[in-house]
Design a protein around this motif. Structure first.
Motif, PDB file in Angstrom:
ATOM      1  N   VAL A   2      11.250  10.183   1.053  1.00 40.04           N
ATOM      2  CA  VAL A   2       9.992   9.496   0.768  1.00 40.04           C
ATOM      3  C   VAL A   2       9.956   8.155   1.503  1.00 40.04           C
ATOM      4  N   VAL A   3      11.053   7.416   1.470  1.00 39.07           N
ATOM      5  CA  VAL A   3      11.114   6.133   2.179  1.00 39.07           C
ATOM      6  C   VAL A   3      10.875   6.361   3.671  1.00 39.07           C
ATOM      7  N   GLU A  14      11.108  -2.769   4.321  1.00 38.23           N
ATOM      8  CA  GLU A  14      10.858  -3.287   2.961  1.00 38.23           C
ATOM      9  C   GLU A  14       9.567  -2.728   2.376  1.00 38.23           C
ATOM     10  N   ASP A  15       8.514  -2.688   3.210  1.00 40.98           N
ATOM     11  CA  ASP A  15       7.252  -2.118   2.729  1.00 40.98           C
ATOM     12  C   ASP A  15       7.420  -0.646   2.380  1.00 40.98           C
ATOM     13  N   LEU A  19       6.747   0.994  -1.168  1.00 42.60           N
ATOM     14  CA  LEU A  19       5.816   2.121  -1.303  1.00 42.60           C
ATOM     15  C   LEU A  19       6.497   3.310  -1.972  1.00 42.60           C
ATOM     16  N   ALA A  20       7.763   3.544  -1.623  1.00 40.35           N
ATOM     17  CA  ALA A  20       8.494   4.657  -2.246  1.00 40.35           C
ATOM     18  C   ALA A  20       8.591   4.444  -3.760  1.00 40.35           C
ATOM     19  N   GLN A  21       8.824   3.212  -4.165  1.00 41.70           N
ATOM     20  CA  GLN A  21       8.854   2.937  -5.606  1.00 41.70           C
ATOM     21  C   GLN A  21       7.504   3.231  -6.240  1.00 41.70           C
ATOM     22  N   GLU A  22       6.434   2.817  -5.557  1.00 36.41           N
ATOM     23  CA  GLU A  22       5.095   3.098  -6.062  1.00 36.41           C
ATOM     24  C   GLU A  22       4.844   4.604  -6.152  1.00 36.41           C
TER      25      GLU A  22
END
Length: 163
Positions: A2-3, A14-15, A19-22
């Protein structure tokens, strides 16, 4: 994975991690909506692509606002942040320029072409998997990838001819 998918869109580690966390927060919140019509991984990647494209749209809006602030005389605080130092500045500059040229060419593509192209060429998905992610047909995916290649080739040729 996903990252990496997010990174292919935003070109910033970092973005991409944010985003992967989101994406996984969205997966957790929406798991009851998953209809099992496709693989779970396909559904997750669809969310990752959507989040990445939304992030890019937000960045474009911020750039427009930043330009407006400069026009009216307000300084951008990001201008005062020093650039990272590399071992060989000339090599770093050439690498950054190439990445910038490619990123600009990719950013100029319509979202559907960019998505199909990145999922195919960067992430190695089959046309069937891309069709599932984009919720379209295999011929449509083939067409999107073909048009993306042609558009990228045209933009890159124009850039390098003018330089």
């Amino acid at each position: 994975m996903v990252v990496n998918t997010c990174y292919r869109f935003v070109f910033n580690r970092e973005d991409a991690e944010d985003l992967a966390q989101e994406v996984f927060i969205e997966v957790y919140r929406s798991l009851d909506k998953f209809r099992e019509e496709s693989k779970l991984s396909t559904w997750i990647y669809r969310i990752a692509v959507t989040k990445s494209l939304d992030h890019l749209r937000k960045l474009k809006r911020k750039k427009r606002f930043s330009s407006l602030k400069r026009v009216i005389g307000i300084d951008d605080p990001a201008d005062s942040i020093p650039a990272p130092s590399d071992d060989n500045p000339a090599d770093a500059l050439v690498g950054k320029e190439r990445i910038s040229v490619l990123q600009n060419a990719l950013d100029a593509l319509p979202d559907n072409q960019k998505t199909a192209f990145l999922l195919s060429k960067q992430d190695g998905y089959s046309n069937q998997e891309i069709a599932d992610i984009l919720q379209t047909t295999i011929p449509a995916v083939e067409s999107l990838i073909h048009r993306a290649k042609k558009n990228l080739q045209s933009r890159l040729e124009r850039h390098y001819r003018s330089n």
